[in-house]
Each structure stands twice: as C-alpha cells, then as structure tokens.
Enzyme design. Structure first.
Site, PDB file in Angstrom:
ATOM      1  N   CYS A 228      25.563  33.498   9.060  1.00  0.00           N
ATOM      2  CA  CYS A 228      24.112  33.449   9.287  1.00  0.00           C
ATOM      3  C   CYS A 228      23.794  32.666  10.571  1.00  0.00           C
ATOM      4  O   CYS A 228      24.041  33.146  11.663  1.00  0.00           O
ATOM      5  CB  CYS A 228      23.405  32.871   8.067  1.00  0.00           C
TER       6      CYS A 228
ATOM      7  N   HIS B 169      25.423  36.143   3.473  1.00  0.00           N
ATOM      8  CA  HIS B 169      26.136  35.026   2.859  1.00  0.00           C
ATOM      9  C   HIS B 169      27.203  35.523   1.881  1.00  0.00           C
ATOM     10  O   HIS B 169      26.887  35.923   0.760  1.00  0.00           O
ATOM     11  CB  HIS B 169      25.153  34.117   2.119  1.00  0.00           C
TER      12      HIS B 169
ATOM     13  N   GLU C 239      29.369  33.689   0.394  1.00  0.00           N
ATOM     14  CA  GLU C 239      29.736  32.635  -0.549  1.00  0.00           C
ATOM     15  C   GLU C 239      28.924  32.669  -1.848  1.00  0.00           C
ATOM     16  O   GLU C 239      29.282  31.986  -2.824  1.00  0.00           O
ATOM     17  CB  GLU C 239      29.590  31.257   0.117  1.00  0.00           C
TER      18      GLU C 239
END
Length: 351
Positions: A83, A170, A172
């Site tokens: 990001c 993202h 994660e």
C-alpha cells in the site's frame, strides 16, 4: 536461527504492521519491526534476507510524510512495498502518485499476473482488501504492472531484476484470499528464505538474548498477574534467576482469590523472588465516587506507578526495569512520530 534469516519490516505507522510481522513468522521466517528511519548502516549490519515496507495513514506527497534513505533501494536486498510502501517506492524512483478519483476501502477483485514470482500458483484474479485514497498513476522506470482493479490500474508492480515489488492491497489480512501465500511467495521465491525458524524457538532465543543483555546484573519487574507481564517475568526468570525481583501490586480489582493464585504460582511453581504489596485500600479510596471509565483507568495507572516506585526504593539499586506489553497495547498506544492529524486520517488515507 541463522543470522541472515531475517526479514525487516519498516514501520510507516500503518494499522496492520504487527499483523505483517505475524504472517511472516507463520511462514517460518523470523521478522523484526523497525522504525522507517532506521539507519542504513544498521540495515547493512543486520543483512536481512528481505525488507517489507508497511502501510501508512500518510500520503507520500505530503510535507513531512514518513520516508527512507533512498539508498536502501540500492542495496540489492529484495523489497516488498504494501500500500503506502508501494507508493513510496514509486515516489522515490520517479513514478507518479496522486489522489485517486475513487477511494477504495473494501474487498475488491484484483487481476493478477500469475507469472510474477509473488503470485505464483494463483489464478489470474483474487479477492483482496484495498484501503487507499491515493494510487500509483505512473510506474517508475524499469517496473512492470503485475496487478490491477477496475478503478486502480496499477495495483501491483515489479522490477524483477532488482527484486523490488509493490502491491496496493493488503495480503496480511483475512479479507485477502490466500494473502499469506503472497507473503510466502515473496519470502521463498524472491528472498530465497530457507524457513528454518519456528515460533517454538522464540523462548530459547529470547532467554539467550536476555542472558547476554543483562548478564549478572539485577532486574526489577512490574508484575500485574496478566498475560503480558507474567510472560515477561517467566522469561526473565529463566534468563537471570534470582537476579530478578518482581513486584506484584494487589490493587483489589482482581477476580476473587486471584491475588493469592498469582502469588502461589510465581512463588511455588516458578520460584521467583516476589514482593506482594497489599494496596487494596489505597486504590479503592482513590476510586471512590469515580464513575467515568477513562478517569478510573488513569487513576489506576498513576497509583500503580506510585506504589511500584515506593517499593522499588526499598530494594535499592537495580540495573534494569522490566515491563511486559503485548501487540494490542503497542497498536493502541501508537508509535513514535505519529501526529494527531495522522491518527485522524487513518481511515481516509492509504493504510
């Protein structure tokens, strides 16, 4: 753990930084979060297998936006920008980042170039979490597009010769399908990690580090009976034994008989030097008539510190003060250099 088997995570104040570290460790590779302005000589000394740039509530074109020494990009160490991390790489290498016409904060279908090493074994599309108001308009020279969405043409980029990658979404978070696999691909396909680190080795490594750090000096630990301070106390006890003293402040706000249980466990099971301070009346007197939860929290925290300081003076000289804390506390407390403006913009800027 091999000395060079480490991933550095440069912290740009994003909300998922601790989660990135966790995902890397779940892939059997040790990770360490460091400030974004870490000295480049320190990075050279650590010699990590790879570096991950986190998200951030800032915009790269804002004054005082968090940045790095550009020479980090020239070290030859594989880099993954997530990001804001992708936008920062773009900005530093001559690409263009601008505020997007359409802000994305949702699960989005991302078209992937599955010939890229980080998208190996993926289909040509995947549902990912996008959280950004800025986007990359023009890629830096030498980079190619490896991902896109309907409203974000450059959702991923790569310079495979330099082993530098960026993704706007993202990986994660759970809202990204198989996101950990993307991180795994970066670690193994790009960084060449061997994956010989296990979470179970953390205790052994921590005890060894503490032994080397403290040696035969004395440490004083503030023990509340909660998970964070209890883990810290047990680790210290394994490392330095009787050179550790724990002060357990019984403030009268624990569960029934919990104070006795804490004392019994740490005295009998762990054989730790423990000082139990009965401060129930003192705390309850301070809290009498207070109904606001935030005021209660501040009173308890302040009084705990005062009691701890008074007891510490009775002990005499100690070399180390120990306080255990957990990731949620780190996140809630914030990180250094975050401003109120940055905090309030967390939901509207790249994160």
């Amino acid at each position: 753990m091999k000395e060079n088997e480490k991933i550095l995570i440069l912290d740009f104040h994003g909300q998922y930084n601790q989660l990135i570290a966790r995902r890397v460790r779940e892939c059997n590779v040790y990770s360490e979060i460091v400030p974004y302005d870490i000295d480049i000589d320190k990075i050279k000394e650590i010699s990590p297998k790879g570096i991950i740039f986190t998200g951030s509530p800032s915009s790269v074109y804002e004054k005082n936006a968090p940045s790095i020494n550009k020479e980090i990009l020239e070290l030859g160490i594989p880099i993954l920008g997530i990001c804001y991390g992708m936008q920062l790489i773009t900005h530093l290498l001559g690409g263009v980042v601008e505020e997007a016409d359409k802000r994305e904060y949702c699960k989005t279908d991302v078209k992937l170039n599955n010939t890229s090493p980080i998208f190996k074994e993926f289909n040509n599309s995947n549902v990912c979490l996008m959280t950004h108001s800025d986007h990359v308009l023009t890629l830096p020279e030498g980079f190619k597009n490896i991902a896109s969405t309907e409203s974000c043409p450059n959702a991923g980029m790569a310079n495979e010769n330099r082993k530098i990658y960026g993704i706007q979404f993202h990986p994660e978070v759970n809202d990204t399908n198989d996101g950990t696999k993307i991180i795994h691909n970066f670690l193994y396909n790009v960084c060449g990690c061997s994956g010989d680190w296990k979470m179970s080795s953390f205790v052994e490594e921590s005890v060894k580090f503490l032994k080397e750090k403290i040696g035969d000096k004395k440490a004083l630990c503030a023990l509340s009976g909660g998970v964070d301070s209890s883990v810290a106390a047990v680790l210290l006890n394994k490392a330095i034994g009787k050179n550790l003293t724990c002060i357990f402040v019984d403030h009268g706000l624990l569960r029934k008989n919990e104070g006795d249980e804490v004392e019994k466990i740490f005295r009998e099971q762990y054989d730790i030097n423990l000082i139990r301070v009965d401060a129930k009346d003192r705390f309850l007197s301070k809290l009498n008539g207070v109904t606001d939860p935030e005021k209660k929290r501040k009173i308890i925290g302040e009084e705990f510190i005062r009691v701890f300081e008074e007891e510490a003076k009775k002990i005499g000289k100690v070399d180390f003060l120990v306080q255990g804390t957990i990731y949620p506390d780190v996140i809630e407390s914030g990180v250094r250099k975050r401003t109120n403006n940055q905090e309030s913009s967390q939901c509207r800027r790249s994160s």
